[in-house]
Design a protein around this motif. Structure first.
Motif, short mmCIF file in Angstrom:
data_model
loop_
_atom_site.label_atom_id
_atom_site.label_comp_id
_atom_site.label_asym_id
_atom_site.label_seq_id
_atom_site.Cartn_x
_atom_site.Cartn_y
_atom_site.Cartn_z
N TRP A 3 0.85 -1.19 0.00
CA TRP A 3 0.00 0.00 0.00
C TRP A 3 0.89 1.25 0.00
CZ3 TRP A 3 -5.40 -0.39 0.19
CH2 TRP A 3 -5.91 -1.64 0.51
N ASP A 4 0.52 2.23 -0.81
CA ASP A 4 1.11 3.58 -0.75
C ASP A 4 -0.03 4.54 -0.48
OD1 ASP A 4 2.14 6.13 -1.20
OD2 ASP A 4 3.50 5.43 -2.78
N PHE A 5 0.00 5.19 0.73
CA PHE A 5 -1.15 5.97 1.17
C PHE A 5 -1.19 7.38 0.58
CE2 PHE A 5 -0.33 2.97 4.78
CZ PHE A 5 -1.34 2.10 4.44
N GLY A 6 -0.27 7.72 -0.31
CA GLY A 6 -0.40 8.91 -1.14
C GLY A 6 -0.07 10.22 -0.49
N ASP A 9 4.85 6.34 4.32
CA ASP A 9 3.39 6.15 4.24
C ASP A 9 3.06 4.90 3.41
OD1 ASP A 9 4.33 7.34 1.88
OD2 ASP A 9 2.35 8.17 1.43
N THR A 10 3.68 3.78 3.76
CA THR A 10 3.45 2.53 3.05
C THR A 10 3.18 1.41 4.05
OG1 THR A 10 5.80 1.98 3.02
CG2 THR A 10 4.93 3.22 1.13
N TYR A 52 -4.14 3.64 8.51
CA TYR A 52 -3.18 4.74 8.43
C TYR A 52 -3.81 6.00 8.98
CZ TYR A 52 0.37 7.89 6.60
OH TYR A 52 1.37 8.82 6.49
N TYR A 75 -3.67 9.95 8.85
CA TYR A 75 -3.19 11.09 8.08
C TYR A 75 -2.95 12.27 9.02
CZ TYR A 75 -4.27 8.66 3.74
OH TYR A 75 -4.29 7.77 2.71
N TYR A 92 -6.24 12.39 -1.08
CA TYR A 92 -5.03 11.62 -1.30
C TYR A 92 -5.29 10.52 -2.33
CZ TYR A 92 -3.57 13.87 3.05
OH TYR A 92 -3.26 14.78 4.03
N VAL A 113 -4.39 6.95 -3.26
CA VAL A 113 -3.83 5.75 -2.65
C VAL A 113 -3.66 4.69 -3.73
CG1 VAL A 113 -4.24 3.91 -0.98
CG2 VAL A 113 -4.86 6.27 -0.42
N THR A 123 -5.67 2.33 -8.12
CA THR A 123 -5.61 3.53 -7.29
C THR A 123 -7.01 3.96 -6.92
OG1 THR A 123 -5.62 5.00 -9.21
CG2 THR A 123 -3.47 4.32 -8.33
#
Length: 869
Positions: free
Chosen positions: A329-332, A339-340, A348, A350, A356, A358, A373
């Protein structure tokens, strides 16, 4: 004050009912459709529109597509037909989906025939607008949520508004219907539309409509509304066409949830209400038949967008929910490197608000790799709320929006005054047509995309509310009582009647002192509304009181004291052992013989009485200590009692169960209950329990029959206990271990061994095996040259026969292209001719065998065999 209208949706509908051919031929091929219109011009009191109707049909029946439809133009003010025209088909194409990507399991085939009918209509300008109607039968057969579905036709509707809004263009649906719904899986379908005028659209699910019959499938002169809904199967409605676990987002039009567990075709209809400057102007609908398939979603699967309006934490989950995947996961968060997450379902937090992007990437060991995404909006601090002010049915109720938002601004309000009406203004007034409980719902949104729903009940009455502390009471004829009434309506006026022994008839809580039973009536008035109620004051001149006869109970038991009286207040003595010495029916737990006395009163009137409770001990019983026995054996029981009568239960596995010393021989662990009763006054039996724990039957296993070569040692493997004894001991190196080694001389064909297996508890059982002895002195592998997997129980599986093997690594099967079809490390396993659930064709296949013989030497054999069908 504005009086809202309860809009009749049929008054504003523009309707198409699908008709396939001019002839009255019966056809069950229809799968839905929708309609649109666009404003062209207005000239000399007439308005011109372009109208297009899209009819969905089954791809398996292209010959049944309509060449022409009949269109009725209906005045929405009177529901009378203005004109009927015929419209020829202008275009036909297929929309299908057969590529679902490498991660989709068991993909279905989805195909619609889309027939388009386009024409131009010219109608006189009016205030109420128009309804168009086209009708045709029939739907496809076997629809899961509509019984006898091919007996019903279709109706498609939308409305053309009149007056100042007659230049409107209808919402236009995008064709995104070729989606796969897998049973019991999450899904999300975009049923939204676009509006070229920028009007606000509100989505809801609605009922499919009927049109035409099998006897008259083509309706050449469709009439105006109302139109009938199709009947739905139990558990389904127009609002829940896929069951209660699937709903539509009223803002985005995304239909999502969990698909039904039953595969099949389902009728789904979406209705779109169109608002301009907060005012309702039009309505359209789209109906589709969605197929729930025997498939499974795969890969990265996220909804198009997510939003949280109540915090900075967000819990992420792949909608596929497959634990075999590896996740990233990349939370953007722009510029961030931490943030992964590689967790399956991470959470997560923020640090700030925002929108964002994601990204989720997944892969598994079967070659599926996918990514997707989504947008995640973080805007906490949004809560919908409202207040209600009003008096009664004769006056309007005012609904005040109290929605709070920390980010953006509140930009829409959808009020529902169920079942009587709706509104989209911020603070509406509403007059209800009748009294009763109403459900008030507010759906509010803000400019950031947050939406929240709040629901409150409202009891619409004929007058102001009134609350009485009591409506029926009792006093003594020498007492004075204060009546107590109240109302939350400020300025309400009270009026009590009759004035008999009443201190003041115009106050909320007057004093009364009637000498006989009297009902005092109350009228509460406010602004022309009135609510009526009453209080009955029962009057007595003395207290009646009596107690039940003296009684006997078992020691430690409880008894409820039950006086017969018309009194209101009570004082019991002694108070020890009573649940409450001030109530009418207390519960007593006396430890010795006790005489309970009660003082009962109503105001200044009172009476006294008592009841004696005698306490008798319970009888004694002992069933004995719990015991364990081996399966198939028996054990004696020995009970002792201090009572008059006894019995054992259950008796089905007892010998001499009518004695205190029966013999128990249960086949499974059993609890035996010994019950005893007495004749001394304690009426209840006493029980004790002994558990006979049956040690399960020893699962002796000598091992499967096996193969051996002359002079080559072979190790046997027994299981099921802690000690072993093999018989006969001949040719064994040790007959008292679980895994002796056997070496056989020449001249033997078979050898049978019996092993006795015992447990630590002393329980035992036996099993046997046969050793088939081959006249060979080297390790040998036999593989049949052919097999016939036709399910007749003969030669259905091909497996190797291995002689002289100490370790067996694998038996593998390949097709002629070198693709591995089967592999096993178990000697007894074989191939049944199936790969990935599909029967393989007749032909030649290659096998490879690898293992070690009893000397530790590796052997490797390769050959071929024929599969015959």
């Amino acid at each position: 004050m504005k009086l809202l209208k309860n809009f009749n949706c049929y008054r504003y509908l523009l309707t198409f009912l699908c008709i396939c051919f001019i002839s009255n031929a019966y056809a069950d091929h229809l799968k839905g459709g929708w309609i649109k219109y666009s404003f062209v011009n207005e000239s000399n009191g007439f308005i011109t529109y372009n109208v297009s109707f899209y009819q969905y049909s089954s791809c398996t029946q292209p010959e049944k597509v309509d060449g022409m439809i009949f269109l009725s133009i209906i005045d929405a003010g009177t529901n009378t037909v203005y004109r009927t025209i015929s419209v020829n088909i202008t275009r036909q194409h297929n929309e299908e989906k057969d590529d679902f990507g490498p991660c989709f399991q068991n993909p279905p085939s989805i195909c619609y025939i889309i027939a388009e009918y386009t024409t131009t209509i010219k109608v006189p300008a009016n205030t109420d607008g128009y309804i168009l109607s086209v009708q045709r039968c029939c739907r496809i057969a076997g629809i899961a949520n509509v019984p006898n579905s091919n007996a019903y036709g279709l109706t498609y509707t939308l409305s053309i508004p009149g007056g100042a809004n007659s230049t409107d263009n209808s919402p236009v649906f995008e064709f995104k219907d070729t989606v796969a719904l897998c049973y019991s899986e999450h899904f999300a379908i975009e049923l939204g539309a676009t509006d070229s005028d920028g009007d606000s659209l509100r989505y809801s699910l609605c009922s499919g409509l009927t049109g035409g019959t099998p006897d008259m499938p083509v309706v050449e002169a469709p009439q105006g509304p109302p139109y009938s809904s199709v009947p739905y199967s139990s558990g389904y409605t127009g609002f829940f066409p896929l069951g209660a676990n699937a709903t539509i987002d009223p803002i985005t039009g995304i239909f999502s949830g969990t698909a039904p567990a039953q595969i099949g075709t389902y009728v789904v209809a979406v209705c779109v209400d169109e608002f301009r400057n907060g005012n309702y102007i039009g309505h359209t609908r789209k109906e589709i038949h969605l197929d729930v398939e025997n498939c499974r979603l795969g890969g990265a699967n996220l909804k198009p967008s997510y939003i949280t309006c109540d915090g900075y934490d967000f819990a992420f989950v792949d909608e596929t929910d497959d634990p075999s995947y590896h996740y990233f996961w990349d939370f953007g968060v722009p510029g961030a490197t931490t943030d992964t997450s590689s967790l399956e379902k991470p959470t997560y937090t923020y640090a700030d608000t925002g929108d964002y992007i994601v990204k989720l990437s997944v892969h598994n060991d079967l070659g599926c790799a996918d990514s997707t995404t989504t947008h995640v909006k973080i805007y906490p601090g949004f809560t919908a709320d409202f207040s209600i002010a009003g008096s009664c049915i004769k006056n309007p109720y005012t609904f005040t929006d109290l929605t709070k938002t920390k980010y953006g601004f509140v930009n829409s309000w959808q009020w529902t005054f169920s079942p009587d009406g709706s509104d989209t203004t911020q603070n509406p007034d509403f007059i209800f047509p009748d009294t009763g409980m109403k459900t008030i719902t507010l759906i509010s949104t803000n400019s950031k995309g947050c939406a929240d729903t709040v629901t409150k009940p409202l009891n619409v009455t004929l007058g102001p509310d009134v609350a009485l502390k009591f409506r029926d009471t009792l006093i003594c004829n020498i007492d004075t009582l204060q009546l107590q009434a109240s109302s939350s309506t400020q300025g309400a006026q009270f009026n009590w009647t009759p004035l008999y022994n009443l201190s003041n008839g115009n106050v909320s809580s007057p004093f009364v002192s009637p000498q006989t039973t009297t009902t005092y009536n109350l009228a509460v008035s406010y602004k022309g509304c009135q609510t009526l109620d009453s209080v009955t004051v029962n009057v007595i001149n003395h207290v009646d009181l009596s107690m039940p006869p003296d009684t006997i109970i078992c020691k430690t038991d409880s008894i409820q004291l039950t006086p017969s009286t018309n009194a209101l207040y009570f004082t019991w003595s002694p108070s020890e052992g009573l649940s409450d010495p001030t109530i009418e029916y207390p519960v007593a737990v006396p430890l010795s013989n006790t005489n309970y006395a009660v003082h009962a009163s109503v105001g200044k009137c009172f009476a006294n009485a008592s009841q004696k409770v005698t306490v008798v001990p319970y009888p004694n019983v002992q069933a004995g200590n719990d015991v364990s026995i081996c399966y198939g054996t028996k054990t004696p029981l020995s009970g002792t009692i201090d009572g008059s009568y006894f019995s054992w239960s259950p008796t089905s596995s007892l010998i001499n169960f009518n004695t205190l010393t029966p013999t128990a021989g249960p086949q499974e662990t059993t609890a035996y209950v010994l019950s005893v009763s007495d004749t001394l006054g304690c009426p209840k039996p006493v029980t004790d329990t002994i558990v006979v724990n049956v040690i399960p039957k020893v699962r002796a296993f000598a091992g499967n029959d096996t193969l051996a070569a002359i002079g080559q040692p072979i190790q046997l493997h027994a299981s099921g206990g802690t000690s072993y004894e093999w018989s006969p001991p001949i040719y064994l190196n040790d007959a008292f271990v679980s895994n002796p080694v056997a070496t056989f001389p020449g001249g033997l064909d078979t050898m049978k061994y019996v092993v006795k297996v015992s447990t630590e508890q002393g329980c035992s059982n036996s099993d046997s095996l046969k050793v088939y002895i081959f006249e060979t002195k080297v390790p040998t592998v036999f593989v049949p040259s052919a097999f016939t997997p036709n399910g007749d129980g003969l030669n259905d599986i091909i497996r190797p026969i291995i002689v002289g093997t100490e370790k067996f690594y694998y038996f593998s099967v390949y097709n002629r292209w070198g693709q591995l079809l089967f592999s096993t490390s178990k000697i007894a396993d074989g191939w049944n001719g199936i790969y990935n659930g599909r029967q393989q064709p007749s032909g030649t296949y290659v096998y490879v065998i690898k293992g070690f013989d009893y000397t530790g030497k590796e052997y490797y054999k390769k050959g071929s065999f024929v599969l015959i069908r």
